[in-house]
Design a protein around this motif. Structure first.
Motif, mmCIF file in Angstrom:
data_model
loop_
_atom_site.group_PDB
_atom_site.id
_atom_site.type_symbol
_atom_site.label_atom_id
_atom_site.label_comp_id
_atom_site.label_asym_id
_atom_site.label_seq_id
_atom_site.Cartn_x
_atom_site.Cartn_y
_atom_site.Cartn_z
ATOM 1 N N LYS A 51 0.813 -1.215 0.000
ATOM 2 C CA LYS A 51 0.000 0.000 0.000
ATOM 3 C C LYS A 51 0.850 1.270 0.000
ATOM 4 C CE LYS A 51 -3.829 2.275 2.436
ATOM 5 N NZ LYS A 51 -3.197 3.606 2.429
ATOM 6 N N ASP A 52 1.943 1.278 0.769
ATOM 7 C CA ASP A 52 2.769 2.480 0.839
ATOM 8 C C ASP A 52 3.326 2.843 -0.530
ATOM 9 O OD1 ASP A 52 2.281 2.658 3.522
ATOM 10 O OD2 ASP A 52 4.228 1.850 4.147
ATOM 11 N N LYS A 53 3.777 1.845 -1.270
ATOM 12 C CA LYS A 53 4.319 2.109 -2.603
ATOM 13 C C LYS A 53 3.221 2.596 -3.546
ATOM 14 C CE LYS A 53 8.223 -1.111 -2.369
ATOM 15 N NZ LYS A 53 8.881 -2.300 -2.958
ATOM 16 N N CYS A 54 2.051 1.986 -3.451
ATOM 17 C CA CYS A 54 0.948 2.413 -4.322
ATOM 18 C C CYS A 54 0.512 3.840 -4.002
ATOM 19 C CB CYS A 54 -0.225 1.442 -4.184
ATOM 20 S SG CYS A 54 0.087 -0.182 -4.923
ATOM 21 N N ASP A 55 0.441 4.158 -2.722
ATOM 22 C CA ASP A 55 0.082 5.534 -2.336
ATOM 23 C C ASP A 55 1.115 6.525 -2.848
ATOM 24 O OD1 ASP A 55 -2.160 4.586 -1.065
ATOM 25 O OD2 ASP A 55 -1.320 4.712 0.961
ATOM 26 N N TYR A 56 2.378 6.166 -2.768
ATOM 27 C CA TYR A 56 3.452 7.041 -3.254
ATOM 28 C C TYR A 56 3.322 7.269 -4.758
ATOM 29 C CZ TYR A 56 8.207 8.485 -4.557
ATOM 30 O OH TYR A 56 9.288 9.153 -5.091
ATOM 31 N N ALA A 57 3.026 6.195 -5.499
ATOM 32 C CA ALA A 57 2.892 6.317 -6.953
ATOM 33 C C ALA A 57 1.793 7.308 -7.332
ATOM 34 C CB ALA A 57 2.613 4.950 -7.574
ATOM 35 N N VAL A 58 0.701 7.280 -6.609
ATOM 36 C CA VAL A 58 -0.420 8.167 -6.928
ATOM 37 C C VAL A 58 -0.187 9.574 -6.377
ATOM 38 C CG1 VAL A 58 -2.891 8.570 -6.554
ATOM 39 C CG2 VAL A 58 -2.061 6.265 -7.084
#
Length: 353
Positions: A183-190
């Motif tokens: 989730k942390d990586k996905c949030d960062y991407a967005v």
């Protein structure tokens, strides 16, 4: 600066069977080499760790020679010249070349790039302004052939390559959907990279579940799939690629620990007929590329991307491990997706930070 009498290096102790282990590496202390006429001695500041290095640990035929047993692991570095008998390199110059997993190296200067620390932080020379960066730049522009309004999917979306692919595509008016682990990586991407969506492949139970999420995030299908992962992500996205879609292929990290051609997965279902048929029916252009074939684009790449960084239109993240002796564990973690951004090893102090 007094030059030490000894240096440190990490050598390949054994060829891995599957996932590398710490015992496949060995940290050594050896005498410091001395530069001869037309050579210089440099100390390593930054060492780049990259997934392709796993392939160099095997003996199987590839586009580059395998690392020999008892030889230093290969890799890109940023170094400072500390002694020179070369007319084109002076003490204090910062340079970029592939000096490998070692604290110091002697070079004749062939292919070595002198860095301008005022352009960008030195570490970017092996990251967003280095090999990973130009891989993203060439893969997207030369082989992806993006058009405004198209949809791009990129795996390993917050890694050194994927994060720049997505940002460059957004700057050209594409819809960008990333796939990342956690989730942390996905949030960062967005939230930081500006992707339209990012899906957590770890939360998806299988390729079918991930495909459903991708289909919802890509209502007009997928025009470009930037392939640097393989595995479940490739299986999920392939049926969604539009007619005349493009797949720039630069890596397959999910398969690297399976040996040559993914041999360890040979007892699974044979995906070849389904994949080949999909490529044919949808007239999908798959282009494998090795970035060393495209270094003629390096000057334009540095000019374009350094300008975007300077204007805060491209951001990047670094995952830093302290100490050369910790490079083997950092590399093992990288292959497991443990890095967040470009994986670097801080081998010695960076005087520009």
């Amino acid at each position: 600066m007094a030059i030490p009498t000894e240096m440190q290096r990490v050598v390949l102790a054994a060829r891995p069977q599957g996932e590398p282990k710490l015992s496949d590496f060995r940290v050594e202390t050896v005498p410091m080499p001395k530069p001869g006429e037309g050579e210089f001695l440099a100390r390593t500041i930054w060492l780049s760790l990259d997934p392709y290095m796993r392939g160099r640990m095997d003996e199987s035929k590839s586009y580059a020679a395998a690392v020999e047993i008892d030889a230093p692991m290969e890799g890109g570095t940023v170094c400072e010249v500390i002694e020179s008998k070369h007319p084109d390199f002076k003490v204090g110059d910062f340079v970029n070349d592939r000096f490998g997993w070692q604290s110091h190296a002697v070079s004749k200067g062939e292919g070595v790039r002198i860095l301008d620390p005022s352009l960008a932080p030195l570490s970017t020379a092996v990251g967003v302004l280095g090999m990973p960066g130009i891989t993203a730049y060439v893969g997207l522009n030369t082989h992806g052939k993006p058009q405004k309004g198209e949809t791009l999917v990129v795996g390993a979306a917050t890694g050194a390559v994927g994060s720049l692919v997505g940002q460059l595509a957004k700057a050209q008016g594409l819809r960008v959907v990333g796939v990342a682990g956690g989730k942390d990586k996905c949030d960062y991407a967005v939230n930081e990279l500006g992707f339209d969506a990012c899906l957590d492949h770890r939360a998806a139970t299988d390729a079918s579940a991930l495909r459903k999420e991708l289909a919802a995030a890509c209502p007009d299908g997928v025009d470009i799939y930037f392939e640097n992962v393989g595995g479940k992500t490739f299986e999920a996205v392939l049926p969604l690629i539009n007619v005349h879609g493009r797949i720039p292929l630069c890596g397959m990290i999910a398969l690297y620990n399976q040996g040559a051609l993914g041999a360890a997965a040979a007892d699974g279902p044979n995906m070849f007929p389904k994949v080949w048929r999909t490529l044919l029916v949808n007239r999908i252009n798959v282009r494998g590329f090795i970035i060393t074939d495209h270094y003629d684009q390096f000057p334009q790449f540095v000019k374009d991307v350094s300008g975007l960084i300077r204007d805060d239109k491209v951001v990047y993240k670094e995952s830093i491990t302290e100490g050369l002796e910790n490079a083997p564990q950092a590399f093992i973690d990288l292959l497991r997706g443990g890095n967040f951004g470009k994986q670097l090893v801080a081998v010695s102090p960076d005087p520009t930070r």
